[in-house]
Design a protein around this motif. Structure first.
Motif, PDB file in Angstrom:
ATOM      1  N   LEU A  92       0.848  -1.197   0.000  1.00 36.60           N
ATOM      2  CA  LEU A  92       0.000   0.000   0.000  1.00 36.60           C
ATOM      3  C   LEU A  92       0.881   1.245   0.000  1.00 36.60           C
ATOM      4  CD1 LEU A  92      -2.803   1.373   0.367  1.00 36.60           C
ATOM      5  CD2 LEU A  92      -2.492   1.118   2.838  1.00 36.60           C
ATOM      6  N   VAL A  93       0.702   2.065  -1.037  1.00 36.33           N
ATOM      7  CA  VAL A  93       1.446   3.327  -1.118  1.00 36.33           C
ATOM      8  C   VAL A  93       0.434   4.460  -1.306  1.00 36.33           C
ATOM      9  CG1 VAL A  93       3.197   4.655  -2.386  1.00 36.33           C
ATOM     10  CG2 VAL A  93       3.414   2.151  -2.218  1.00 36.33           C
ATOM     11  N   VAL A  94       0.514   5.464  -0.448  1.00 39.87           N
ATOM     12  CA  VAL A  94      -0.405   6.603  -0.527  1.00 39.87           C
ATOM     13  C   VAL A  94       0.425   7.879  -0.627  1.00 39.87           C
ATOM     14  CG1 VAL A  94      -2.234   7.896   0.644  1.00 39.87           C
ATOM     15  CG2 VAL A  94      -2.113   5.402   0.898  1.00 39.87           C
ATOM     16  N   ALA A  95       0.109   8.721  -1.599  1.00 39.95           N
ATOM     17  CA  ALA A  95       0.789  10.016  -1.726  1.00 39.95           C
ATOM     18  C   ALA A  95      -0.230  11.129  -1.557  1.00 39.95           C
ATOM     19  CB  ALA A  95       1.461  10.125  -3.092  1.00 39.95           C
ATOM     20  N   VAL A  96       0.033  12.042  -0.628  1.00 39.26           N
ATOM     21  CA  VAL A  96      -0.802  13.243  -0.503  1.00 39.26           C
ATOM     22  C   VAL A  96      -0.002  14.358  -1.170  1.00 39.26           C
ATOM     23  CG1 VAL A  96      -2.066  14.767   1.040  1.00 39.26           C
ATOM     24  CG2 VAL A  96      -1.739  12.366   1.672  1.00 39.26           C
ATOM     25  N   GLU A  97      -0.475  14.837  -2.291  1.00 40.60           N
ATOM     26  CA  GLU A  97       0.343  15.638  -3.197  1.00 40.60           C
ATOM     27  C   GLU A  97      -0.469  16.688  -3.937  1.00 40.60           C
ATOM     28  OE1 GLU A  97       2.829  16.776  -4.728  1.00 40.60           O
ATOM     29  OE2 GLU A  97       4.456  15.738  -3.751  1.00 40.60           O
ATOM     30  N   HIS A  98       0.263  17.572  -4.605  1.00 45.05           N
ATOM     31  CA  HIS A  98      -0.370  18.486  -5.567  1.00 45.05           C
ATOM     32  C   HIS A  98      -0.282  17.918  -6.975  1.00 45.05           C
ATOM     33  CE1 HIS A  98       0.493  22.285  -2.915  1.00 45.05           C
ATOM     34  NE2 HIS A  98      -0.449  21.510  -2.422  1.00 45.05           N
ATOM     35  N   PHE A  99       0.809  17.199  -7.238  1.00 46.54           N
ATOM     36  CA  PHE A  99       1.089  16.770  -8.617  1.00 46.54           C
ATOM     37  C   PHE A  99       1.440  15.296  -8.663  1.00 46.54           C
ATOM     38  CE2 PHE A  99       1.683  21.305  -8.628  1.00 46.54           C
ATOM     39  CZ  PHE A  99       0.919  21.649  -9.727  1.00 46.54           C
ATOM     40  N   LYS A 100       1.365  14.758  -9.868  1.00 51.16           N
ATOM     41  CA  LYS A 100       1.774  13.362 -10.051  1.00 51.16           C
ATOM     42  C   LYS A 100       3.295  13.324 -10.163  1.00 51.16           C
ATOM     43  CE  LYS A 100      -2.366  11.734 -12.404  1.00 51.16           C
ATOM     44  NZ  LYS A 100      -2.921  11.534 -13.760  1.00 51.16           N
ATOM     45  N   THR A 101       3.942  13.445  -9.038  1.00 50.55           N
ATOM     46  CA  THR A 101       5.404  13.390  -9.007  1.00 50.55           C
ATOM     47  C   THR A 101       5.838  11.964  -9.344  1.00 50.55           C
ATOM     48  OG1 THR A 101       5.407  12.700  -6.710  1.00 50.55           O
ATOM     49  CG2 THR A 101       5.457  15.079  -7.124  1.00 50.55           C
ATOM     50  N   PRO A 102       7.121  11.770  -9.637  1.00 54.88           N
ATOM     51  CA  PRO A 102       7.594  10.399  -9.866  1.00 54.88           C
ATOM     52  C   PRO A 102       7.239   9.465  -8.700  1.00 54.88           C
ATOM     53  CG  PRO A 102       9.215  11.949 -10.633  1.00 54.88           C
ATOM     54  CD  PRO A 102       8.157  12.775  -9.945  1.00 54.88           C
ATOM     55  N   THR A 103       7.275   9.967  -7.486  1.00 48.37           N
ATOM     56  CA  THR A 103       6.889   9.130  -6.339  1.00 48.37           C
ATOM     57  C   THR A 103       5.396   8.829  -6.388  1.00 48.37           C
ATOM     58  OG1 THR A 103       8.591  10.260  -5.041  1.00 48.37           O
ATOM     59  CG2 THR A 103       6.956   8.961  -3.814  1.00 48.37           C
ATOM     60  N   ALA A 104       4.584   9.861  -6.596  1.00 47.09           N
ATOM     61  CA  ALA A 104       3.129   9.670  -6.627  1.00 47.09           C
ATOM     62  C   ALA A 104       2.728   8.737  -7.762  1.00 47.09           C
ATOM     63  CB  ALA A 104       2.431  11.027  -6.773  1.00 47.09           C
ATOM     64  N   GLN A 105       3.486   8.760  -8.842  1.00 47.75           N
ATOM     65  CA  GLN A 105       3.177   7.874  -9.974  1.00 47.75           C
ATOM     66  C   GLN A 105       3.243   6.405  -9.564  1.00 47.75           C
ATOM     67  OE1 GLN A 105       5.568   8.924 -13.434  1.00 47.75           O
ATOM     68  NE2 GLN A 105       5.084  11.092 -13.188  1.00 47.75           N
ATOM     69  N   LEU A 106       3.971   6.118  -8.488  1.00 47.79           N
ATOM     70  CA  LEU A 106       4.120   4.719  -8.032  1.00 47.79           C
ATOM     71  C   LEU A 106       3.116   4.356  -6.940  1.00 47.79           C
ATOM     72  CD1 LEU A 106       8.028   4.659  -7.819  1.00 47.79           C
ATOM     73  CD2 LEU A 106       6.589   3.623  -9.593  1.00 47.79           C
ATOM     74  N   ALA A 107       2.180   5.257  -6.652  1.00 47.69           N
ATOM     75  CA  ALA A 107       1.281   5.044  -5.511  1.00 47.69           C
ATOM     76  C   ALA A 107       0.044   4.230  -5.893  1.00 47.69           C
ATOM     77  CB  ALA A 107       0.850   6.400  -4.948  1.00 47.69           C
ATOM     78  N   ASP A 108      -0.655   3.752  -4.853  1.00 43.83           N
ATOM     79  CA  ASP A 108      -1.984   3.153  -5.040  1.00 43.83           C
ATOM     80  C   ASP A 108      -3.047   4.238  -5.019  1.00 43.83           C
ATOM     81  OD1 ASP A 108      -1.575   0.067  -4.774  1.00 43.83           O
ATOM     82  OD2 ASP A 108      -0.286   1.020  -3.288  1.00 43.83           O
ATOM     83  N   TYR A 109      -2.796   5.245  -4.190  1.00 40.66           N
ATOM     84  CA  TYR A 109      -3.711   6.389  -4.125  1.00 40.66           C
ATOM     85  C   TYR A 109      -2.905   7.679  -4.204  1.00 40.66           C
ATOM     86  CZ  TYR A 109      -7.666   3.579  -2.580  1.00 40.66           C
ATOM     87  OH  TYR A 109      -8.694   2.672  -2.512  1.00 40.66           O
ATOM     88  N   ILE A 110      -3.402   8.627  -4.979  1.00 42.28           N
ATOM     89  CA  ILE A 110      -2.895  10.003  -4.865  1.00 42.28           C
ATOM     90  C   ILE A 110      -4.049  10.830  -4.317  1.00 42.28           C
ATOM     91  CG2 ILE A 110      -1.810  11.959  -6.016  1.00 42.28           C
ATOM     92  CD1 ILE A 110      -1.018  10.163  -8.325  1.00 42.28           C
ATOM     93  N   LEU A 111      -3.797  11.452  -3.165  1.00 44.56           N
ATOM     94  CA  LEU A 111      -4.845  12.263  -2.541  1.00 44.56           C
ATOM     95  C   LEU A 111      -4.467  13.731  -2.685  1.00 44.56           C
ATOM     96  CD1 LEU A 111      -5.393  10.087   0.653  1.00 44.56           C
ATOM     97  CD2 LEU A 111      -6.661  10.049  -1.503  1.00 44.56           C
ATOM     98  N   PRO A 112      -5.427  14.573  -3.048  1.00 44.56           N
ATOM     99  CA  PRO A 112      -5.105  15.970  -3.375  1.00 44.56           C
ATOM    100  C   PRO A 112      -4.927  16.833  -2.130  1.00 44.56           C
ATOM    101  CG  PRO A 112      -7.461  15.581  -3.653  1.00 44.56           C
ATOM    102  CD  PRO A 112      -6.869  14.270  -3.220  1.00 44.56           C
ATOM    103  N   GLY A 113      -3.745  17.414  -1.995  1.00 48.31           N
ATOM    104  CA  GLY A 113      -3.447  18.252  -0.829  1.00 48.31           C
ATOM    105  C   GLY A 113      -3.773  19.710  -1.103  1.00 48.31           C
ATOM    106  N   ASP A 114      -4.146  20.434  -0.041  1.00 48.58           N
ATOM    107  CA  ASP A 114      -4.351  21.879  -0.209  1.00 48.58           C
ATOM    108  C   ASP A 114      -2.989  22.577  -0.219  1.00 48.58           C
ATOM    109  OD1 ASP A 114      -3.558  21.903   2.440  1.00 48.58           O
ATOM    110  OD2 ASP A 114      -5.467  22.595   3.245  1.00 48.58           O
ATOM    111  N   ALA A 115      -3.006  23.891  -0.482  1.00 50.95           N
ATOM    112  CA  ALA A 115      -1.762  24.653  -0.596  1.00 50.95           C
ATOM    113  C   ALA A 115      -1.805  25.853   0.351  1.00 50.95           C
ATOM    114  CB  ALA A 115      -1.591  25.129  -2.036  1.00 50.95           C
ATOM    115  N   TRP A 116      -0.669  26.534   0.492  1.00 51.49           N
ATOM    116  CA  TRP A 116      -0.572  27.526   1.569  1.00 51.49           C
ATOM    117  C   TRP A 116      -1.500  28.721   1.403  1.00 51.49           C
ATOM    118  CZ3 TRP A 116       1.518  32.159  -0.196  1.00 51.49           C
ATOM    119  CH2 TRP A 116       2.375  32.107  -1.307  1.00 51.49           C
TER     120      TRP A 116
END
Ligand SMILES: Nc1nc2c(c(=O)[nH]1)N[C@H]1C(S)=C(S)[C@@H](COP(=O)(O)OP(=O)(O)OC[C@H]3O[C@@H](n4cnc5c(=O)[nH]c(N)nc54)[C@H](O)[C@@H]3O)O[C@H]1N2
Ligand SMILES: Nc1nc2c(c(=O)[nH]1)N[C@H]1C(S)=C(S)[C@@H](COP(=O)(O)OP(=O)(O)OC[C@H]3O[C@@H](n4cnc5c(=O)[nH]c(N)nc54)[C@H](O)[C@@H]3O)O[C@H]1N2
Ligand code: SF4
Ligand SMILES: [Mo]
Length: 727
Positions: free
Chosen positions: A438-462
């Motif tokens: 299980l890999v979860v990325a909380v991100e703004h973009f599909k980074t190389p790390t997020a590309q390898l995830a099971d879930y990308i969850l959208p994070g807010d920004a400052w």
């Protein structure tokens, strides 16, 4: 139009800026501006100015995504937050049931998510996982932990009152750590002296009173040389040393092993210049040695940081006006250290922290040895300064993830961190991430790390959240940040992520605050009815500063003194005294030396390359070479190069420069190509350009006490390639 006061978290210095928000409330139309526009007071850089454009980028992830194809294939479906969190909680629960809570590892950036109000550690401590890692293991967090070993806290320089500033490589510029750049320039205008140690003729070297062009990776030896001069010439504060230090005689004997001739040979700097700099630091005080990431990323990191601590202490610069201040905690704000609940993690789980056996300096093993002194002096059992006090060792975590050694890690959550590219040995990290259940990325973009995830969850920004910051517990000054616009789509705070999981996993009572705003209200309840009204009224809250507090409390170390000889490292079986550990012998196959770094004005770390107006200023990753090396190798600026180490190779463009010393190559950190579609096997160019694949993490390249990698002085070779193979 309304104006909000916001803390930019485009990088880790958090400038307080104004956001002018149009009636439409659209982030793309927000204008960010410096609050104070006077010269050397205007704290904003081009990343802060272009941030709204970045947040409005059409490629931003706005809804939760679930993987539908093989890992990394770029196939996703949109799901709701509830569906995602239900499934993640169920799968994590299953992993914990099979392998124990230590089978969850988490990697976060504390800067980008604007701190998470302690939520990640709180969740992990309640669940029972000690395996939290972060880029702060190689940046400031580890310095803070090592400073605690010496004198129990991590001081902050008093720029407005200092008379002498020493930069070990650290190179703040108009577009890199802008407020510190401004503070240094203002100090120089008042007459403060500047000493810069840098192999390269950096911007600060150009502006310095003294520039010491040392060889990469030799900072610890340089410090030994300075201390030798200061002790031999009696330039130290003898009464402070007598009263407040432990182990001075042994320390002096160690320093005596480093006559200037030896230091000059190691560092490549002339003995006279070394002595001149040491004298200036010691006699032109109060002096400061601001934090530097350079010694966070060296084979001799622990020794170098401890030697800087020793310089501060023996020259009387600790907790004095114009020196280095021990802020402590703000008495009226609930700190993240308190919210993190480290005392809840059972001893048996603490003992499983990955890497702590071999490399204990910033792990729970060290934090536990400091627990009683910290409580006595600072009123907290676990002051988690710069979030660096209770970390697992990243390389050890990735080995456990990849190979199940010493036990399996099966779930990896990554929040505001591009983990694949943000540590050493990317080949290992890739194996580690792809081996997970299980890999979860909380991100703004599909980074190389997020590309390898099971879930990308959208994070807010400052611009899209309220926040409060004490610079990661480095200071006692809390600055407030007002939400300027609503988050787009379904972007949420990282607090919402942890709370959502906690409520699904039987920890609801420990996450009673329904939203991050409720938690902020709780944190400032002693000061105001609500966070919103506090932020409306106050840009910052600061307690009254007192000096030399140690005279009443002692230092927060086991002995109560500045430990020049460390009782904690001694107890762990390490050399209790700082030392110099030479690099492996030179090898003709790898004739040059590289360092990663020289931060780029346009980007923060691995981010920002999607922002068109910034990217057009720096379209490609550049290797800096000296004119002499370039001539010898037949290389001109603009040529395509391969830079290889024993670990791997990257492709870069040549930038031949007269500020680079012969034999040294600069490799930029964190390059990938967001414009390149995912799923083509290159991880959007990360396998072509990312420095992490040429940074080794074998024992020759790890600091012994901390287990962090040596990024300043890796043997390499450079070859011209043609045609360009990167695109
Ligand atoms: N190989 C190698 N490793 C290094 C370094 C090096 O030079 N070489 N440098 C080290 C240093 S100095 C540091 S400071 C660390 C940096 O490590 P980090 O601070 O973790 O930085 P990045 O890994 O670039 O990851 C930042 C990610 O956060 C995302 N992000 C930005 N804002 C937000 C937000 O508000 N919410 C969420 N959810 N996500 C957000 C961005 O899209 C980006 O992908 O790396 C360290 N690691
Ligand atoms: N625009 C922008 N600003 C940033 C960042 C960014 O990504 N972009 N990142 C932020 C972060 S997280 C950090 S950590 C800081 C880093 O910023 P700095 O602290 O300024 O570090 P670097 O720019 O990596 O390198 C600074 C200098 O170190 C020198 N150097 C290289 N090796 C050695 C060595 O072994 N010893 C010594 N003494 N000097 C050496 C290099 O020649 C270079 O001039 O910048 C912050 N500011
Ligand atoms: S220096 Fe730039 S990116 Fe960093 S906080 Fe300030 S404005 Fe933002
Ligand atoms: Mo950093």
């Amino acid at each position: 139009m309304t104006t909000r006061r916001v803390l930019c978290s485009g990088c880790d210095i958090y400038c307080q800026v104004h956001a002018e928000v149009p009636e439409s409330g659209k982030v793309a139309e927000v204008r960010t501006k410096a609050i104070d526009t006077r010269p050397l007071m205007a704290n904003i850089c081009m990343k802060g100015v272009h941030a709204p454009e970045g947040f409005a980028n059409p490629d931003r992830v706005l809804y939760p995504l679930r993987r539908t194809g093989p890992r990394g294939s770029g196939q996703w479906e949109q799901v709701s937050w509830d569906e995602a969190l239900d499934d993640i909680a169920a799968r994590l629960g299953d992993i914990v049931a099979r392998h124990g809570p230590e089978a969850l590892a988490v990697s976060t950036s504390q800067w980008n998510t604007q701190t998470d109000n302690g939520a990640a550690r709180r969740f992990m401590n309640l669940l029972g996982s000690p395996n939290w890692i972060s880029g702060v293991a190689m940046c400031a967090g580890n310095t803070a932990a090592v400073n605690r070993l010496v004198y129990g806290w991590y001081p902050f320089p008093d720029y407005p009152n200092t008379e002498c500033i020493v930069l070990f490589g650290h190179n703040p510029k108009p577009h890199s750590w802008t407020p510190i750049h401004n503070a240094i320039r203002r100090a120089q205008q008042r007459g403060a002296k500047l000493i810069v140690l840098d192999p390269r003729r950096s911007e600060n070297a150009e502006a310095a009173d003294l520039w010491l062009p040392l060889k990469p990776g030799t900072d610890a030896a340089m410090c030994l040389g300075w201390i030798k001069v200061i002790l031999d010439e009696g330039l130290y504060d003898a009464s402070f040393v007598r009263k407040w230090t432990l182990g001075f005689e042994e320390f002096k004997r160690r320093v005596d092993e480093f006559p200037l001739s030896r230091v000059a040979e190691i560092t490549g700097v002339a003995p006279d210049l070394i002595a001149q700099a040491a004298r200036l630091y010691a006699t032109n005080g109060p002096s400061v040695i601001p934090w530097t990431p350079i010694t966070d990323q060296q084979r001799n990191s622990t020794s170098a940081i401890r030697l800087m601590c020793a310089l501060r202490a023996i020259c009387g610069n600790l907790d004095v006006k114009g020196g280095e201040l021990f802020h402590g905690f703000h008495p009226d704000v609930v700190s993240e250290s308190e919210l993190e609940l480290h005392e809840h993690l059972p001893d048996a789980q603490r003992a499983k922290q990955l890497g702590a056996d071999a490399h204990p300096a910033f792990t729970y093993r060290a934090a536990d040895m400091l627990r009683e002194p910290a409580a006595r002096v600072w009123g907290h059992d676990y002051p988690n300064l710069v979030n660096g006090a209770c970390m697992a060792v990243p390389s050890a975590v990735f080995r456990a993830m990849a190979d199940g050694d010493p036990y399996p890690v099966r779930a990896f959550f990554v929040l505001g961190n591009n983990a694949l590219m943000s540590y050493a040995n990317m080949q290992l990290i890739h194996r580690a991430i792809t081996a997970q259940e299980l890999v979860v990325a909380v991100e703004h973009f599909k980074t190389p790390t997020a590309q390898l995830a099971d879930y990308i969850l959208p994070g807010d920004a400052w611009l899209e959240r309220n926040a409060i910051s004490d610079s990661f517990a480095w200071t006692a000054i809390y600055r407030t940040s007002q939400q300027a616009v609503q988050p787009p789509g379904e972007c949420r705070s990282v607090y919402d992520f942890w709370r959502g999981l906690a409520h699904r996993m039987g920890m609801a009572e420990h996450f009673p605050w329904a939203t991050q705003d409720d938690l902020l209200d709780h944190r400032v309840a002693k000061l105001s009815d609500s966070f919103a009204s506090l932020a409306e009224e106050r840009a910052y809250v600061a307690p009254r500063m007192e000096y030399r507090k140690y005279e009443t409390t002692g230092f927060a170390t086991p002995s109560g003194k500045v430990e020049l000889s460390s009782t904690i490292l001694d107890a762990f079986g390490f050399d209790p005294l700082p030392n110099w550990r030479p690099a492996p012998p030179a090898d003709a196959d790898w004739p040059l030396t590289l360092f990663t770094g020289v931060r780029e004005d346009e980007f923060f770390q691995t981010g920002h390359r999607h922002i068109a107006s910034l990217r057009k200023r720096k379209p490609e990753p550049l290797a800096f070479l000296s004119i002499t090396d370039a001539e010898r190798l037949g290389i001109s600026s603009g040529d395509d190069l391969e830079v290889a180490t024993r670990q791997g190779r990257v492709l870069l463009k040549a930038d031949v420069r007269d500020d680079m010393p012969e034999g040294v190559v600069r490799v930029p950190h964190g390059w990938w190509l967001p414009e390149r579609p995912e799923g083509d096997g290159t991880l959007s160019g990360a396998w072509t350009h990312a420095d992490a694949q040429i940074c080794p993490d074998d024992s020759d390249h790890l600091d012994m006490e901390q287990g962090i990698p040596h990024l300043k002085g890796i043997a390499c070779r450079v070859t011209k390639t043609s045609p360009q193979r990167s695109n």
